[in-house]
Design an enzyme around this catalytic site. Structure first.
Site, PDB file in Angstrom:
ATOM      1  CG  HIS A 126      55.317   7.282  44.448  1.00 54.96           C
ATOM      2  ND1 HIS A 126      53.995   6.911  44.566  1.00 54.96           N
ATOM      3  CD2 HIS A 126      55.982   6.156  44.154  1.00 54.96           C
ATOM      4  CE1 HIS A 126      53.881   5.614  44.353  1.00 54.96           C
ATOM      5  NE2 HIS A 126      55.079   5.130  44.099  1.00 54.96           N
ATOM      6  CB  CYS A 127      52.635   9.391  49.197  1.00 56.89           C
ATOM      7  SG  CYS A 127      52.365  11.150  48.924  1.00 56.89           S
ATOM      8  CG  MET A 128      46.702   8.798  46.713  1.00 54.93           C
ATOM      9  SD  MET A 128      46.718   7.553  45.398  1.00 54.93           S
ATOM     10  CE  MET A 128      46.033   6.156  46.254  1.00 54.93           C
TER      11      MET A 128
END
Length: 119
Positions: free
Chosen positions: A81-83
């Site tokens: 995951h990222c932002m």
């Protein structure tokens, strides 16, 4: 073919996995600055531009560096995951190229997590 399995996971699915799975590995691919502002509990931080190199480490090197067991290529519960989802998708694709056929991207990323968790 196995690689065509769903490449994404939503908040509800991730939350359920976190509550019941001992083998789940959540990888945060955001920048150091972003991680310093908050992270998903239990996640490990591997910036997106280093995912390929880090997942190419030997199991011993990976464990020494991150304190967790390196997942096998067929690990059923590997989530990036990222932002918001773009970099997580890039990391998921890189992991799949390395043979992690079940790697998935958490759609909505930390932004969704923080909203749902009231952070």
């Amino acid at each position: 073919m196995e690689a065509t399995r769903n490449k994404e996971i939503c908040y509800e699915e991730l939350k359920t996995l976190m509550g019941k799975s001992q083998n789940l590995l959540v990888v945060d691919v955001r920048s150091n600055e972003e991680v310093a502002k908050g992270h998903i509990p239990g996640s490990i931080h591997i910036p997106v531009d280093t995912v390929e190199a880090e997942f190419s480490l030997s199991p011993e090197e990976f464990k020494a560096k991150y304190g967790v067991t390196k997942p096998p290529p067929d690990a059923p519960e590997l989530v990036f995951h990222c932002m918001m989802g773009r970099r997580g998708g890039i990391a998921t694709d890189k992991a799949r190229e390395l043979g992690y056929v079940n790697a998935r991207n958490f759609v909505g990323g930390y932004k969704t997590w923080a909203e749902k968790e009231g952070k």
